[in-house]
Design a protein around this motif. Structure first.
Motif, PDB file in Angstrom:
ATOM      1  N   LEU A 193      67.048  79.283   4.181  1.00 57.89           N
ATOM      2  CA  LEU A 193      67.317  77.965   4.945  1.00 57.89           C
ATOM      3  C   LEU A 193      67.095  77.011   3.612  1.00 57.89           C
ATOM      4  CD1 LEU A 193      68.706  76.101   6.930  1.00 57.89           C
ATOM      5  CD2 LEU A 193      66.678  76.401   8.008  1.00 57.89           C
ATOM      6  N   VAL A 194      68.053  76.515   2.964  1.00 58.69           N
ATOM      7  CA  VAL A 194      67.688  75.407   1.984  1.00 58.69           C
ATOM      8  C   VAL A 194      67.770  73.699   2.500  1.00 58.69           C
ATOM      9  CG1 VAL A 194      68.375  74.560  -0.208  1.00 58.69           C
ATOM     10  CG2 VAL A 194      68.373  76.932   0.129  1.00 58.69           C
ATOM     11  N   GLU A 195      66.623  73.139   2.329  1.00 62.23           N
ATOM     12  CA  GLU A 195      66.709  71.863   2.683  1.00 62.23           C
ATOM     13  C   GLU A 195      66.550  70.828   1.280  1.00 62.23           C
ATOM     14  OE1 GLU A 195      64.608  71.680   7.066  1.00 62.23           O
ATOM     15  OE2 GLU A 195      63.479  72.853   5.474  1.00 62.23           O
ATOM     16  N   PRO A 196      67.816  70.375   0.598  1.00 61.00           N
ATOM     17  CA  PRO A 196      67.523  69.651  -0.394  1.00 61.00           C
ATOM     18  C   PRO A 196      66.793  68.375  -0.236  1.00 61.00           C
ATOM     19  CG  PRO A 196      69.826  70.471  -0.076  1.00 61.00           C
ATOM     20  CD  PRO A 196      68.988  70.828   1.319  1.00 61.00           C
ATOM     21  N   THR A 197      65.882  68.137  -1.285  1.00 52.68           N
ATOM     22  CA  THR A 197      65.048  66.954  -1.242  1.00 52.68           C
ATOM     23  C   THR A 197      66.116  65.886  -2.037  1.00 52.68           C
ATOM     24  OG1 THR A 197      63.777  67.677  -3.387  1.00 52.68           O
ATOM     25  CG2 THR A 197      62.770  68.276  -1.317  1.00 52.68           C
ATOM     26  N   TRP A 198      65.591  64.655  -1.679  1.00 53.16           N
ATOM     27  CA  TRP A 198      66.242  63.533  -2.234  1.00 53.16           C
ATOM     28  C   TRP A 198      65.829  63.308  -3.809  1.00 53.16           C
ATOM     29  CZ3 TRP A 198      70.492  61.107  -0.218  1.00 53.16           C
ATOM     30  CH2 TRP A 198      70.836  59.909  -0.811  1.00 53.16           C
ATOM     31  N   PRO A 199      66.589  63.121  -4.668  1.00 56.21           N
ATOM     32  CA  PRO A 199      66.100  63.173  -6.104  1.00 56.21           C
ATOM     33  C   PRO A 199      65.799  61.564  -6.420  1.00 56.21           C
ATOM     34  CG  PRO A 199      68.259  64.225  -6.045  1.00 56.21           C
ATOM     35  CD  PRO A 199      68.233  63.680  -4.604  1.00 56.21           C
ATOM     36  N   PRO A 200      64.887  61.355  -6.992  1.00 55.19           N
ATOM     37  CA  PRO A 200      64.380  59.919  -7.138  1.00 55.19           C
ATOM     38  C   PRO A 200      65.167  59.121  -7.877  1.00 55.19           C
ATOM     39  CG  PRO A 200      62.696  61.454  -8.178  1.00 55.19           C
ATOM     40  CD  PRO A 200      63.803  62.246  -7.489  1.00 55.19           C
ATOM     41  N   GLU A 201      65.939  59.779  -8.738  1.00 50.89           N
ATOM     42  CA  GLU A 201      66.867  59.007  -9.529  1.00 50.89           C
ATOM     43  C   GLU A 201      68.185  58.651  -8.843  1.00 50.89           C
ATOM     44  OE1 GLU A 201      67.884  63.292 -10.165  1.00 50.89           O
ATOM     45  OE2 GLU A 201      66.168  62.111 -10.050  1.00 50.89           O
ATOM     46  N   LEU A 202      68.576  59.090  -7.749  1.00 52.21           N
ATOM     47  CA  LEU A 202      69.551  58.988  -7.024  1.00 52.21           C
ATOM     48  C   LEU A 202      69.339  57.762  -5.990  1.00 52.21           C
ATOM     49  CD1 LEU A 202      72.259  59.991  -6.296  1.00 52.21           C
ATOM     50  CD2 LEU A 202      71.406  61.411  -4.503  1.00 52.21           C
ATOM     51  N   ARG A 203      69.895  56.682  -6.335  1.00 51.47           N
ATOM     52  CA  ARG A 203      69.684  55.328  -5.594  1.00 51.47           C
ATOM     53  C   ARG A 203      70.785  54.781  -4.750  1.00 51.47           C
ATOM     54  NH1 ARG A 203      65.104  55.881  -4.922  1.00 51.47           N
ATOM     55  NH2 ARG A 203      64.831  53.763  -4.154  1.00 51.47           N
ATOM     56  N   ARG A 204      72.132  55.551  -4.726  1.00 54.62           N
ATOM     57  CA  ARG A 204      73.085  55.221  -4.195  1.00 54.62           C
ATOM     58  C   ARG A 204      73.035  55.481  -2.625  1.00 54.62           C
ATOM     59  NH1 ARG A 204      74.878  59.429  -2.168  1.00 54.62           N
ATOM     60  NH2 ARG A 204      75.744  61.044  -3.291  1.00 54.62           N
ATOM     61  N   THR A 205      73.839  54.705  -1.834  1.00 53.90           N
ATOM     62  CA  THR A 205      74.215  54.921  -0.285  1.00 53.90           C
ATOM     63  C   THR A 205      75.215  55.490   0.111  1.00 53.90           C
ATOM     64  OG1 THR A 205      72.411  53.315   0.409  1.00 53.90           O
ATOM     65  CG2 THR A 205      74.023  53.912   2.013  1.00 53.90           C
ATOM     66  N   TRP A 206      75.334  56.706   0.619  1.00 53.57           N
ATOM     67  CA  TRP A 206      76.684  57.334   1.328  1.00 53.57           C
ATOM     68  C   TRP A 206      76.668  57.449   2.780  1.00 53.57           C
ATOM     69  CZ3 TRP A 206      78.749  62.615  -0.976  1.00 53.57           C
ATOM     70  CH2 TRP A 206      80.074  62.737  -0.233  1.00 53.57           C
ATOM     71  N   GLY A 207      77.402  56.580   3.370  1.00 52.20           N
ATOM     72  CA  GLY A 207      77.239  56.692   4.917  1.00 52.20           C
ATOM     73  C   GLY A 207      75.874  56.435   5.446  1.00 52.20           C
ATOM     74  N   GLY A 208      75.496  57.537   6.141  1.00 58.47           N
ATOM     75  CA  GLY A 208      74.065  57.492   6.707  1.00 58.47           C
ATOM     76  C   GLY A 208      72.959  58.020   5.826  1.00 58.47           C
ATOM     77  N   TRP A 209      73.691  58.577   4.413  1.00 62.33           N
ATOM     78  CA  TRP A 209      72.634  59.095   3.462  1.00 62.33           C
ATOM     79  C   TRP A 209      71.949  57.978   2.550  1.00 62.33           C
ATOM     80  CZ3 TRP A 209      75.599  62.386   5.728  1.00 62.33           C
ATOM     81  CH2 TRP A 209      75.015  63.727   5.956  1.00 62.33           C
ATOM     82  N   SER A 210      70.788  57.831   2.234  1.00 61.60           N
ATOM     83  CA  SER A 210      70.204  56.728   1.529  1.00 61.60           C
ATOM     84  C   SER A 210      68.830  57.177   0.974  1.00 61.60           C
ATOM     85  CB  SER A 210      70.081  55.463   2.178  1.00 61.60           C
ATOM     86  OG  SER A 210      69.160  55.715   3.302  1.00 61.60           O
ATOM     87  N   PRO A 211      68.515  56.570  -0.265  1.00 56.83           N
ATOM     88  CA  PRO A 211      67.108  56.949  -0.701  1.00 56.83           C
ATOM     89  C   PRO A 211      65.955  56.676   0.374  1.00 56.83           C
ATOM     90  CG  PRO A 211      68.371  55.564  -2.203  1.00 56.83           C
ATOM     91  CD  PRO A 211      68.997  55.605  -1.038  1.00 56.83           C
TER      92      PRO A 211
END
Length: 280
Positions: free
Chosen positions: A240-258
């Motif tokens: 069961l993979v739970e990807p972490t948020w990459p520190p270099e990814l600064r954009r927002t997509w819907g409910g996803w955000s840094p």
């Protein structure tokens, strides 16, 4: 998805939105129509997020199959993509030697497929993921990156169908919104970090038109429920993979955000193996 996509409806189009019951067939009818109407805009808006015309990105956190290797070595394998959308992932696999077929409930999504010049061709089939038009044991692997599974009221039927068409030992990998997200508002800011619903409440998120007809529905299952449904279909959960948020990814997509991604998981990827024997 509730958390995954940018909502494209205007207030005037929408009769109501919230949490209420939605049956299996009305869910399928609503989501087929919704994605038919939203396909082109969705693909254009998220082309880069989805990895370009032939990239394989599992989730808004940007996890790529190049790095994750969740499907393993696909050379020569017969692979099915369920809920393929624009079939970017299928083209990526075809370019690496897999024999791929891409399916989607929405004809509009399949019409939005744009294969770049020189890319490997991928067969496209419109079908309900709960009724797959393939022979028993005819495929080596199946997957979906945020397709099909959240958009049915009875995901166990998808798992049973995938198990049927896979050979013993075949791999089934699917990414969905992390179930814990359903306890939080769909907001990329601070409001989205305060739980307001019970994680155990599996009432679906539903949108209706002004006549009260369901136009969009998304369903939630707890982690435990997902595992039990997979086991009942004949799968063993390998990871069961739970990807972490990459520190270099600064954009927002819907409910996803840094802001949210650094604190709570947004995606759950189930890596499963079809057991050697299926019970009758």
């Amino acid at each position: 998805m509730r958390d995954h996509q940018a909502r494209e409806r205007t207030v005037s189009d929408l009769g109501d939105a919230g949490y209420r019951a939605a049956g299996a067939e009305e869910t399928v009818r609503a989501n087929r129509s919704w994605w038919d109407g939203s396909a082109v805009g969705y693909q254009e808006e998220h082309r880069g997020d989805l990895g370009g015309p032939d990239g394989f990105v599992w989730c808004p956190e940007g996890l790529r199959e190049d790095d994750a290797h969740l499907l393993g070595d696909v050379r020569g394998l017969r692979v099915l993509e369920v809920g393929a959308g624009g079939a970017q992932c299928s083209r990526w696999l075809a370019g690496r030697g897999a024999q791929v077929v891409a399916t989607d409930l929405s004809a509009g999504m399949l019409r939005s497929v744009q294969s770049p010049p020189g890319s490997a061709p991928v067969p496209l089939i419109q079908c309900d993921a709960r009724i797959l038009p393939f022979a028993d044991g005819s495929l080596d692997a199946a997957f979906t990156a945020y397709g099909a599974v959240p958009f049915v009221a009875d995901p166990g039927r998808i798992y049973a169908e995938v198990a049927r068409v896979l050979r013993p030992g075949g791999r089934w990998v699917f990414a969905i919104t992390h179930p814990i997200r359903w306890a939080f508002p769909d907001d990329p800011g601070p409001r989205g970090l305060k739980a307001t619903r019970s994680y155990f409440d599996t009432t679906p998120y539903v949108e209706t038109d002004r006549r009260g007809v369901v136009t969009y529905a998304e369903h939630h299952r707890t982690l435990g429920e997902q595992v039990r449904l997979l086991s009942a279909a004949g799968f063993r959960l390998v990871d069961l993979v739970e990807p972490t948020w990459p520190p270099e990814l600064r954009r927002t997509w819907g409910g996803w955000s840094p802001r949210r991604g650094e604190i709570i998981p947004g995606t759950a990827i189930f890596v499963c193996r079809r057991e050697d024997e299926l019970e009758d």
